[in-house]
Design a protein around this motif. Structure first.
Motif, PDB file in Angstrom:
ATOM      1  N   LYS A   1       0.862  -1.180   0.000  1.00  0.00           N
ATOM      2  CA  LYS A   1       0.000   0.000   0.000  1.00  0.00           C
ATOM      3  C   LYS A   1       0.902   1.235   0.000  1.00  0.00           C
ATOM      4  CE  LYS A   1      -4.044  -1.945   2.354  1.00  0.00           C
ATOM      5  NZ  LYS A   1      -4.954  -1.833   3.524  1.00  0.00           N
ATOM      6  N   ILE A   2       0.813   2.004  -1.059  1.00  0.00           N
ATOM      7  CA  ILE A   2       1.647   3.191  -1.215  1.00  0.00           C
ATOM      8  C   ILE A   2       0.776   4.427  -1.095  1.00  0.00           C
ATOM      9  CG2 ILE A   2       3.294   4.398  -2.686  1.00  0.00           C
ATOM     10  CD1 ILE A   2       4.216   1.627  -1.868  1.00  0.00           C
ATOM     11  N   LYS A   3       1.164   5.339  -0.204  1.00  0.00           N
ATOM     12  CA  LYS A   3       0.418   6.579  -0.020  1.00  0.00           C
ATOM     13  C   LYS A   3       1.388   7.751   0.072  1.00  0.00           C
ATOM     14  CE  LYS A   3      -3.392   4.461   2.583  1.00  0.00           C
ATOM     15  NZ  LYS A   3      -4.164   4.507   3.863  1.00  0.00           N
TER      16      LYS A   3
ATOM     17  N   SER B   1       4.461   6.920   2.505  1.00  0.00           N
ATOM     18  CA  SER B   1       4.437   5.666   3.250  1.00  0.00           C
ATOM     19  C   SER B   1       4.333   4.499   2.274  1.00  0.00           C
ATOM     20  CB  SER B   1       3.256   5.633   4.231  1.00  0.00           C
ATOM     21  OG  SER B   1       2.011   5.624   3.539  1.00  0.00           O
ATOM     22  N   ALA B   2       4.968   3.397   2.638  1.00  0.00           N
ATOM     23  CA  ALA B   2       4.920   2.167   1.851  1.00  0.00           C
ATOM     24  C   ALA B   2       4.809   1.005   2.834  1.00  0.00           C
ATOM     25  CB  ALA B   2       6.174   2.029   0.989  1.00  0.00           C
ATOM     26  N   ASP B   3       3.674   0.328   2.808  1.00  0.00           N
ATOM     27  CA  ASP B   3       3.395  -0.735   3.776  1.00  0.00           C
ATOM     28  C   ASP B   3       3.161  -2.061   3.053  1.00  0.00           C
ATOM     29  OD1 ASP B   3       3.492   1.106   5.898  1.00  0.00           O
ATOM     30  OD2 ASP B   3       1.403   1.653   5.570  1.00  0.00           O
ATOM     31  N   TYR B   4       3.847  -3.085   3.529  1.00  0.00           N
ATOM     32  CA  TYR B   4       3.716  -4.429   2.962  1.00  0.00           C
ATOM     33  C   TYR B   4       3.160  -5.367   4.032  1.00  0.00           C
ATOM     34  CZ  TYR B   4       5.096  -9.116   1.458  1.00  0.00           C
ATOM     35  OH  TYR B   4       5.097 -10.433   1.132  1.00  0.00           O
TER      36      TYR B   4
ATOM     37  N   SER C   1       5.040  -8.302   8.053  1.00  0.00           N
ATOM     38  CA  SER C   1       4.670  -6.935   7.695  1.00  0.00           C
ATOM     39  C   SER C   1       5.922  -6.075   7.694  1.00  0.00           C
ATOM     40  CB  SER C   1       3.638  -6.363   8.678  1.00  0.00           C
ATOM     41  OG  SER C   1       4.166  -6.293   9.986  1.00  0.00           O
ATOM     42  N   TRP C   2       5.910  -5.081   6.821  1.00  0.00           N
ATOM     43  CA  TRP C   2       7.037  -4.151   6.726  1.00  0.00           C
ATOM     44  C   TRP C   2       6.461  -2.774   6.444  1.00  0.00           C
ATOM     45  CZ3 TRP C   2      10.991  -3.591   2.179  1.00  0.00           C
ATOM     46  CH2 TRP C   2      12.063  -2.780   2.603  1.00  0.00           C
ATOM     47  N   SER C   3       6.623  -1.858   7.378  1.00  0.00           N
ATOM     48  CA  SER C   3       6.053  -0.509   7.266  1.00  0.00           C
ATOM     49  C   SER C   3       7.173   0.517   7.167  1.00  0.00           C
ATOM     50  CB  SER C   3       5.174  -0.193   8.480  1.00  0.00           C
ATOM     51  OG  SER C   3       4.069  -1.087   8.555  1.00  0.00           O
ATOM     52  N   ASN C   4       7.029   1.433   6.208  1.00  0.00           N
ATOM     53  CA  ASN C   4       8.020   2.478   5.989  1.00  0.00           C
ATOM     54  C   ASN C   4       7.312   3.814   5.828  1.00  0.00           C
ATOM     55  OD1 ASN C   4      10.564   0.652   5.231  1.00  0.00           O
ATOM     56  ND2 ASN C   4       8.778  -0.162   4.149  1.00  0.00           N
TER      57      ASN C   4
END
Length: 313
Positions: free
Chosen positions: A32-34, A66-69, A75-78
């Motif tokens: 999910k890219i925002k 933000s880029a969330d996998y 899970s990997w949140s950035n």
């Protein structure tokens, strides 16, 4: 300094290597890219104005990404927040001159990799980097540099557990956290940020707690709270560092947005200058420990990026 940089590269390699090894064969649909970009401008001019005043132009630019996998138990949140604001105002010390004054400056990068533990809890590895882009000065004295890129910079590595409640609440607790403070520019007084005289860095080990909480007040008004607490095990653990941000976002329409940003900081290692007016001149008379506060109200244009990778398929 070299040891710190090598340590950062090693741990980042572990985090990113682990994440990419699990995601290289996965579809981009698991991401999910925002992102949002805000551009806020203000201008004022006076001519023969009897009540006084100065010409000025100010700008505040904010970029949030933000880029969330997430897949199965991994899970990997950035996230990254980049802020830069400046004001161009009249400089009375120069004939028809203007002076550029920085009003806001921040780089904040955050990454967590998690594996599901039980319930709504994950075991996590966290990395956080905070600094600024450009030099800051001891205004009105613009010849004394008090900050710069990597001066200071705070770097956190943490091992712990994170609780998540959908997309509006997360709490991370790390009993094992490394905090490194860097002051790379020799022009900057390192002791102002708790680094020993003559050194370029200081390392601390302690407890780290971070809470994110988002609440919708009205249909077009959202409040975001971010609280970070850190206690140094080895030196005055009762003096807890506090980093608390409150953001109100008020959407006017698709492209216009108003925002109120409030920032509270307490760092027991940071010296805050104390000023008094002596003979009508602002004079530094010492330093103290205390709560720092910044508030910014802005309205401007907003551009939004949301789930762009899904459009690829």
């Amino acid at each position: 300094m070299r040891t710190n940089i090598l340590g950062i590269i090693l741990i980042l390699s572990i985090i990113t290597g682990k994440a990419f090894s699990q995601t290289q064969l996965d579809s981009l649909r698991n991401w999910k890219i925002k992102g949002t970009a805000n551009i806020n401008l203000t201008q004022g001019a006076v001519s023969n104005w009897t009540e006084g005043g100065d010409n000025y132009i100010s700008a505040l630019n904010i970029l949030k990404l933000s880029a969330d996998y997430k897949k199965n138990k991994s899970s990997w949140s950035n996230s990254g927040e980049f802020r830069y604001g400046a004001m161009l105002a009249s400089d009375k010390t120069k004939e028809k001159g203007m002076k550029l004054i920085k009003t806001d400056d921040r780089i904040d990068l955050y990454s967590t990799y998690g594996q599901h533990f039980f319930g709504k809890w994950d075991m996590t590895i966290m990395f956080n980097f905070k600094s600024q882009f450009a030099k800051g000065y001891d205004y009105p004295n613009d010849s004394v540099v008090i900050s710069d890129f990597l001066s200071p910079a705070n770097i956190y590595f943490a091992l712990g557990f994170q609780y998540k409640e959908k997309d509006y609440l997360s709490v991370m607790i790390s009993p094992v956290t490394s905090k490194t403070t860097l002051v790379a520019n020799p022009q900057v007084d390192e002791t102002k940020y708790g680094v020993p005289k003559g050194e370029r860095s200081k390392r601390e080990i302690g407890m780290y707690v971070k809470t994110n909480y988002k609440v919708t007040i009205l249909d077009n008004v959202i409040m975001n709270n971010k609280l970070v607490l850190f206690s140094n095990y080895l030196e005055d653990p009762q003096n807890i560092d506090i980093d608390y941000q409150v953001d109100f976002t008020m959407k006017v329409n698709t492209f216009i947005q108003a925002s109120l940003h409030m920032y509270f900081v307490y760092d027991d290692d940071t010296d805050i200058p104390v000023y008094e007016y002596i003979n009508y001149k602002k004079t530094k008379v010492g330093t103290t420990k205390g709560l720092q506060f910044k508030e910014m109200l802005a309205i401007g244009f907003v551009f939004t990026l949301k789930n762009a990778l899904k459009k690829i398929h």
